[in-house]
Write a protein that holds these residues in place. Sequence first.
Motif, PDB file in Angstrom:
ATOM      1  N   UNK A 168      26.239  21.909 -14.402  1.00 56.47           N
ATOM      2  CA  UNK A 168      25.391  22.257 -13.256  1.00 56.47           C
ATOM      3  C   UNK A 168      26.222  23.007 -12.220  1.00 56.47           C
ATOM      4  N   UNK A 169      27.449  22.537 -12.006  1.00 61.50           N
ATOM      5  CA  UNK A 169      28.308  23.186 -11.004  1.00 61.50           C
ATOM      6  C   UNK A 169      28.630  24.620 -11.411  1.00 61.50           C
ATOM      7  N   UNK A 170      28.995  24.810 -12.689  1.00 58.35           N
ATOM      8  CA  UNK A 170      29.365  26.160 -13.153  1.00 58.35           C
ATOM      9  C   UNK A 170      28.168  27.095 -13.031  1.00 58.35           C
ATOM     10  N   UNK A 171      27.024  26.674 -13.534  1.00 59.39           N
ATOM     11  CA  UNK A 171      25.844  27.550 -13.505  1.00 59.39           C
ATOM     12  C   UNK A 171      25.377  27.790 -12.080  1.00 59.39           C
ATOM     13  N   UNK A 172      25.372  26.734 -11.270  1.00 62.58           N
ATOM     14  CA  UNK A 172      24.907  26.901  -9.891  1.00 62.58           C
ATOM     15  C   UNK A 172      25.778  27.856  -9.110  1.00 62.58           C
ATOM     16  N   UNK A 173      27.096  27.697  -9.288  1.00 62.51           N
ATOM     17  CA  UNK A 173      28.013  28.550  -8.523  1.00 62.51           C
ATOM     18  C   UNK A 173      27.859  30.017  -8.929  1.00 62.51           C
ATOM     19  N   UNK A 174      27.871  30.264 -10.250  1.00 60.34           N
ATOM     20  CA  UNK A 174      27.806  31.672 -10.703  1.00 60.34           C
ATOM     21  C   UNK A 174      26.469  32.305 -10.332  1.00 60.34           C
ATOM     22  N   UNK A 175      25.399  31.556 -10.464  1.00 58.92           N
ATOM     23  CA  UNK A 175      24.078  32.119 -10.150  1.00 58.92           C
ATOM     24  C   UNK A 175      23.948  32.368  -8.658  1.00 58.92           C
ATOM     25  N   UNK A 176      24.467  31.449  -7.838  1.00 61.94           N
ATOM     26  CA  UNK A 176      24.370  31.636  -6.385  1.00 61.94           C
ATOM     27  C   UNK A 176      25.153  32.865  -5.950  1.00 61.94           C
ATOM     28  N   UNK A 177      26.341  33.040  -6.514  1.00 60.59           N
ATOM     29  CA  UNK A 177      27.137  34.220  -6.120  1.00 60.59           C
ATOM     30  C   UNK A 177      26.449  35.505  -6.567  1.00 60.59           C
ATOM     31  N   UNK A 213      21.942  26.471  -4.689  1.00 55.89           N
ATOM     32  CA  UNK A 213      23.017  25.514  -4.407  1.00 55.89           C
ATOM     33  C   UNK A 213      22.449  24.142  -4.054  1.00 55.89           C
ATOM     34  N   UNK A 214      21.367  24.127  -3.283  1.00 57.20           N
ATOM     35  CA  UNK A 214      20.763  22.834  -2.923  1.00 57.20           C
ATOM     36  C   UNK A 214      20.229  22.156  -4.172  1.00 57.20           C
ATOM     37  N   UNK A 215      19.566  22.929  -5.021  1.00 62.38           N
ATOM     38  CA  UNK A 215      19.026  22.328  -6.244  1.00 62.38           C
ATOM     39  C   UNK A 215      20.150  21.840  -7.149  1.00 62.38           C
ATOM     40  N   UNK A 236      22.801  17.388  -9.663  1.00 60.81           N
ATOM     41  CA  UNK A 236      24.052  16.661  -9.951  1.00 60.81           C
ATOM     42  C   UNK A 236      23.885  15.190  -9.604  1.00 60.81           C
ATOM     43  N   UNK A 237      23.269  14.921  -8.445  1.00 57.63           N
ATOM     44  CA  UNK A 237      23.092  13.519  -8.033  1.00 57.63           C
ATOM     45  C   UNK A 237      22.207  12.795  -9.045  1.00 57.63           C
ATOM     46  N   UNK A 238      21.160  13.455  -9.474  1.00 55.70           N
ATOM     47  CA  UNK A 238      20.259  12.833 -10.457  1.00 55.70           C
ATOM     48  C   UNK A 238      21.006  12.558 -11.758  1.00 55.70           C
ATOM     49  N   UNK A 239      21.879  13.489 -12.146  1.00 60.81           N
ATOM     50  CA  UNK A 239      22.622  13.306 -13.405  1.00 60.81           C
ATOM     51  C   UNK A 239      23.607  12.154 -13.297  1.00 60.81           C
ATOM     52  N   UNK A 240      24.091  11.904 -12.077  1.00 58.72           N
ATOM     53  CA  UNK A 240      25.115  10.866 -11.905  1.00 58.72           C
ATOM     54  C   UNK A 240      24.513   9.464 -11.757  1.00 58.72           C
ATOM     55  N   UNK A 241      23.213   9.350 -11.534  1.00 60.50           N
ATOM     56  CA  UNK A 241      22.604   8.032 -11.291  1.00 60.50           C
ATOM     57  C   UNK A 241      22.846   7.052 -12.437  1.00 60.50           C
TER      58      UNK A 241
END
Lengths: 124, 68
Positions: free
Chosen positions: A75-84, A99-101, A106-111
């Motif tokens: 999620x971090x990799x895709x979110x960062x590249x797409x946001x940029x 970025x907000x999504x 990420x929070x949902x995945x970590x629950x």
Amino acid sequence: MIKLSVLCVTLCLVSALISQGSRTMSLVIMAASGIVLMGFIVSKAAQMTERIRDIALLSGIDTTMAAPVVKVLGIAVCGKLTAELCRDMGSRWAAGNIEIFAVIASVISMLPLLEEVLRLVGSI
Amino acid sequence: MVKSMDVDLIFRVAAVGILVAVLNQLLIRSGREEQAMMTTLAGLIVVMMMIIQQINSMFTLIKSTFGF
């Protein structure tokens, strides 16, 4: 890494050149290049996630505990590249939304991991 | 390293971009703004059709890599 850097600089120059004639086409080229390079980056990340899974197996950690970590990494990799990419194309609100999504996803995945930890603590 | 097919795709997209940019300028200079817009639109559609397959394979790769 050097070839990738040279490729990125070349594409930026081509995009800058084309933006003189047609702004739309330079944005399209940036998007197309971003997608192809993201595919390459993710294919390299696959080696990392495989190693994380192997380490989890070797150390006896339940794989359901390692899965959220790998998901959040994705999620971090895709979110960062797409946001940029959205910022480059001049849409800051889209980048902010992504970025907000990404944070929410990420929070949902970590629950599940949090539940597992709390269960572990409770069983002590 | 970046697969050669991918780099070829990027440079094919760049070639379409350069062609559309030149045509765009020619048409604008000759006073045909509508046709310039149509040319840009056509270029956009051609490029999207070229990279749609790449987008699909990238999403498949992301799902398999990160376990979505």
